[in-house]
Scaffold this motif. Structure first.
Motif, PDB file in Angstrom:
ATOM      1  N   ALA A  10       0.825  -1.207   0.000  1.00  0.00           N
ATOM      2  CA  ALA A  10       0.000   0.000   0.000  1.00  0.00           C
ATOM      3  C   ALA A  10       0.861   1.259   0.000  1.00  0.00           C
ATOM      4  CB  ALA A  10      -0.930  -0.002   1.209  1.00  0.00           C
ATOM      5  N   VAL A  11       1.924   1.273   0.793  1.00  0.00           N
ATOM      6  CA  VAL A  11       2.817   2.439   0.832  1.00  0.00           C
ATOM      7  C   VAL A  11       3.463   2.648  -0.534  1.00  0.00           C
ATOM      8  CG1 VAL A  11       5.018   3.273   1.790  1.00  0.00           C
ATOM      9  CG2 VAL A  11       3.239   2.395   3.309  1.00  0.00           C
ATOM     10  N   THR A  12       3.890   1.579  -1.168  1.00  0.00           N
ATOM     11  CA  THR A  12       4.492   1.684  -2.496  1.00  0.00           C
ATOM     12  C   THR A  12       3.498   2.247  -3.496  1.00  0.00           C
ATOM     13  OG1 THR A  12       5.946  -0.191  -2.029  1.00  0.00           O
ATOM     14  CG2 THR A  12       5.629   0.372  -4.335  1.00  0.00           C
ATOM     15  N   ALA A  13       2.281   1.726  -3.491  1.00  0.00           N
ATOM     16  CA  ALA A  13       1.267   2.194  -4.435  1.00  0.00           C
ATOM     17  C   ALA A  13       0.929   3.663  -4.198  1.00  0.00           C
ATOM     18  CB  ALA A  13       0.015   1.329  -4.334  1.00  0.00           C
ATOM     19  N   LEU A  71      11.425 -31.593  -5.613  1.00  0.00           N
ATOM     20  CA  LEU A  71      11.408 -30.166  -5.912  1.00  0.00           C
ATOM     21  C   LEU A  71      12.731 -29.566  -5.464  1.00  0.00           C
ATOM     22  CD1 LEU A  71       9.742 -27.697  -6.853  1.00  0.00           C
ATOM     23  CD2 LEU A  71       9.103 -27.407  -4.459  1.00  0.00           C
ATOM     24  N   ASP A  72      13.384 -28.891  -6.368  1.00  0.00           N
ATOM     25  CA  ASP A  72      14.628 -28.215  -6.035  1.00  0.00           C
ATOM     26  C   ASP A  72      14.316 -27.061  -5.087  1.00  0.00           C
ATOM     27  OD1 ASP A  72      17.195 -27.223  -5.992  1.00  0.00           O
ATOM     28  OD2 ASP A  72      17.052 -26.282  -7.977  1.00  0.00           O
ATOM     29  N   PRO A  73      14.904 -27.056  -3.890  1.00  0.00           N
ATOM     30  CA  PRO A  73      14.589 -25.986  -2.940  1.00  0.00           C
ATOM     31  C   PRO A  73      15.006 -24.604  -3.449  1.00  0.00           C
ATOM     32  CG  PRO A  73      16.175 -27.532  -1.993  1.00  0.00           C
ATOM     33  CD  PRO A  73      15.791 -28.051  -3.328  1.00  0.00           C
ATOM     34  N   ILE A  74      16.052 -24.541  -4.239  1.00  0.00           N
ATOM     35  CA  ILE A  74      16.481 -23.262  -4.800  1.00  0.00           C
ATOM     36  C   ILE A  74      15.428 -22.764  -5.801  1.00  0.00           C
ATOM     37  CG2 ILE A  74      18.249 -22.080  -6.153  1.00  0.00           C
ATOM     38  CD1 ILE A  74      19.152 -22.822  -3.344  1.00  0.00           C
ATOM     39  N   ALA A  75      14.878 -23.671  -6.595  1.00  0.00           N
ATOM     40  CA  ALA A  75      13.838 -23.285  -7.549  1.00  0.00           C
ATOM     41  C   ALA A  75      12.588 -22.804  -6.813  1.00  0.00           C
ATOM     42  CB  ALA A  75      13.493 -24.448  -8.470  1.00  0.00           C
ATOM     43  N   ALA A  76      12.238 -23.449  -5.707  1.00  0.00           N
ATOM     44  CA  ALA A  76      11.083 -23.016  -4.922  1.00  0.00           C
ATOM     45  C   ALA A  76      11.336 -21.644  -4.311  1.00  0.00           C
ATOM     46  CB  ALA A  76      10.783 -24.036  -3.822  1.00  0.00           C
ATOM     47  N   ALA A  77      12.542 -21.418  -3.809  1.00  0.00           N
ATOM     48  CA  ALA A  77      12.871 -20.112  -3.239  1.00  0.00           C
ATOM     49  C   ALA A  77      12.856 -19.029  -4.317  1.00  0.00           C
ATOM     50  CB  ALA A  77      14.234 -20.166  -2.559  1.00  0.00           C
ATOM     51  N   ARG A  78      13.349 -19.360  -5.493  1.00  0.00           N
ATOM     52  CA  ARG A  78      13.326 -18.389  -6.590  1.00  0.00           C
ATOM     53  C   ARG A  78      11.892 -18.083  -7.030  1.00  0.00           C
ATOM     54  NH1 ARG A  78      18.404 -20.893  -9.915  1.00  0.00           N
ATOM     55  NH2 ARG A  78      20.018 -19.915  -8.637  1.00  0.00           N
ATOM     56  N   THR A  79      11.043 -19.075  -6.991  1.00  0.00           N
ATOM     57  CA  THR A  79       9.637 -18.857  -7.320  1.00  0.00           C
ATOM     58  C   THR A  79       8.999 -17.915  -6.305  1.00  0.00           C
ATOM     59  OG1 THR A  79       9.484 -21.039  -8.334  1.00  0.00           O
ATOM     60  CG2 THR A  79       7.420 -20.001  -7.691  1.00  0.00           C
ATOM     61  N   LEU A  80       9.313 -18.115  -5.043  1.00  0.00           N
ATOM     62  CA  LEU A  80       8.797 -17.239  -4.000  1.00  0.00           C
ATOM     63  C   LEU A  80       9.293 -15.804  -4.194  1.00  0.00           C
ATOM     64  CD1 LEU A  80       7.325 -16.769  -1.317  1.00  0.00           C
ATOM     65  CD2 LEU A  80       9.457 -17.434  -0.169  1.00  0.00           C
ATOM     66  N   VAL A  81      10.567 -15.635  -4.473  1.00  0.00           N
ATOM     67  CA  VAL A  81      11.125 -14.301  -4.688  1.00  0.00           C
ATOM     68  C   VAL A  81      10.507 -13.656  -5.925  1.00  0.00           C
ATOM     69  CG1 VAL A  81      13.246 -13.061  -5.275  1.00  0.00           C
ATOM     70  CG2 VAL A  81      13.271 -14.765  -3.460  1.00  0.00           C
ATOM     71  N   LEU A  82      10.294 -14.431  -6.977  1.00  0.00           N
ATOM     72  CA  LEU A  82       9.647 -13.907  -8.176  1.00  0.00           C
ATOM     73  C   LEU A  82       8.218 -13.460  -7.859  1.00  0.00           C
ATOM     74  CD1 LEU A  82       9.627 -13.362 -11.233  1.00  0.00           C
ATOM     75  CD2 LEU A  82       8.881 -15.736 -11.533  1.00  0.00           C
ATOM     76  N   ALA A  83       7.509 -14.237  -7.062  1.00  0.00           N
ATOM     77  CA  ALA A  83       6.139 -13.866  -6.687  1.00  0.00           C
ATOM     78  C   ALA A  83       6.127 -12.552  -5.906  1.00  0.00           C
ATOM     79  CB  ALA A  83       5.497 -14.980  -5.855  1.00  0.00           C
ATOM     80  N   GLN A  84       7.048 -12.413  -4.976  1.00  0.00           N
ATOM     81  CA  GLN A  84       7.104 -11.186  -4.197  1.00  0.00           C
ATOM     82  C   GLN A  84       7.506 -10.000  -5.063  1.00  0.00           C
ATOM     83  OE1 GLN A  84       9.647 -12.164  -0.893  1.00  0.00           O
ATOM     84  NE2 GLN A  84       7.995 -13.206   0.200  1.00  0.00           N
ATOM     85  N   ALA A  85       8.457 -10.190  -5.946  1.00  0.00           N
ATOM     86  CA  ALA A  85       8.871  -9.111  -6.849  1.00  0.00           C
ATOM     87  C   ALA A  85       7.733  -8.720  -7.790  1.00  0.00           C
ATOM     88  CB  ALA A  85      10.104  -9.542  -7.651  1.00  0.00           C
ATOM     89  N   ALA A  89       6.280  -4.996  -7.925  1.00  0.00           N
ATOM     90  CA  ALA A  89       6.289  -4.301  -9.219  1.00  0.00           C
ATOM     91  C   ALA A  89       4.867  -3.915  -9.618  1.00  0.00           C
ATOM     92  CB  ALA A  89       6.925  -5.182 -10.287  1.00  0.00           C
ATOM     93  N   GLY A  90       3.914  -4.769  -9.317  1.00  0.00           N
ATOM     94  CA  GLY A  90       2.518  -4.445  -9.584  1.00  0.00           C
ATOM     95  C   GLY A  90       2.046  -3.260  -8.761  1.00  0.00           C
ATOM     96  N   MET A 128      -2.754  -4.258 -10.849  1.00  0.00           N
ATOM     97  CA  MET A 128      -3.620  -5.007  -9.924  1.00  0.00           C
ATOM     98  C   MET A 128      -3.496  -6.508 -10.164  1.00  0.00           C
ATOM     99  SD  MET A 128      -7.146  -2.899  -9.852  1.00  0.00           S
ATOM    100  CE  MET A 128      -7.145  -1.143  -9.997  1.00  0.00           C
ATOM    101  N   ILE A 129      -3.447  -6.893 -11.435  1.00  0.00           N
ATOM    102  CA  ILE A 129      -3.314  -8.317 -11.762  1.00  0.00           C
ATOM    103  C   ILE A 129      -1.967  -8.848 -11.288  1.00  0.00           C
ATOM    104  CG2 ILE A 129      -3.128  -9.936 -13.694  1.00  0.00           C
ATOM    105  CD1 ILE A 129      -5.269  -8.192 -15.117  1.00  0.00           C
ATOM    106  N   MET A 130      -0.923  -8.041 -11.427  1.00  0.00           N
ATOM    107  CA  MET A 130       0.391  -8.474 -10.954  1.00  0.00           C
ATOM    108  C   MET A 130       0.408  -8.650  -9.440  1.00  0.00           C
ATOM    109  SD  MET A 130       3.071  -6.337 -13.298  1.00  0.00           S
ATOM    110  CE  MET A 130       4.533  -7.138 -12.621  1.00  0.00           C
TER     111      MET A 130
END
Length: 161
Positions: A10-13, A71-85, A89-90, A128-130
């Motif tokens: 909310a602060v970012t938006a 499941l590669d734990p690094i791939a899962a962590a990268r997925t989480l970071v991508l989701a947060q980014a 960004a949205g 909003m979709i992001m």
């Protein structure tokens, strides 16, 4: 890893909304075009959202029991970071283009060209979709509390895959 903080979204938006409003007002006063992304940027947003969802669904399938392959734990962590980014960004896009949209609507009657207004509205919806995609995929990456160490645990939260 920490989960997304809704307050920071909310602060970012809001901060970027105020900045977008001010920059657009300055640009309008000085005869510059509105600082909005073109409609073609929606293709990039669609790719980012689709890719984030694809990776998130892969983690969710593993979390829900389809564990033929580890499941590669690094791939899962990268997925989480991508989701947060993606969510942050949205929020940035939502704020920036939302502020520009509000300033452009005020000038609707005076402008013959409404393309910047429609582009800012489209990018606001894209933001909003992001945000929604980032929050959903982050939830996909969260393990239920009982799966923490393979046994039952009464912890109310969960850890990330």
């Amino acid at each position: 890893m920490r989960s997304i903080r809704y307050r920071w979204l909310a602060v970012t938006a809001v901060a970027f909304g105020i900045a977008g409003w001010q920059v657009n007002a300055w640009a309008t006063r000085n005869g510059f075009p509105a600082p909005v992304l073109n409609f073609t940027a929606l293709l990039t947003l669609a790719f980012i959202v689709g890719f984030t969802l694809f990776l998130g669904l892969r983690v969710r399938r593993w979390r829900n029991g389809e564990r033929e392959k580890p499941l590669d734990p690094i791939a899962a962590a990268r997925t989480l970071v991508l989701a947060q980014a993606t969510a942050y960004a949205g929020a940035l896009l939502l704020g920036w283009h939302g502020g520009i949209f509000l300033d452009q609507v005020r000038l609707w009657e005076m402008r013959p060209n409404h393309a910047p207004t429609w582009a800012s509205l489209a990018m606001t919806v894209g933001g909003m979709i992001m945000i929604a995609t980032g929050l959903v995929v982050e939830r996909f990456c969260k393990l239920p509390p009982e799966d923490k160490d393979g046994g039952e645990d009464n912890n109310s939260g969960g850890e990330y895959a």
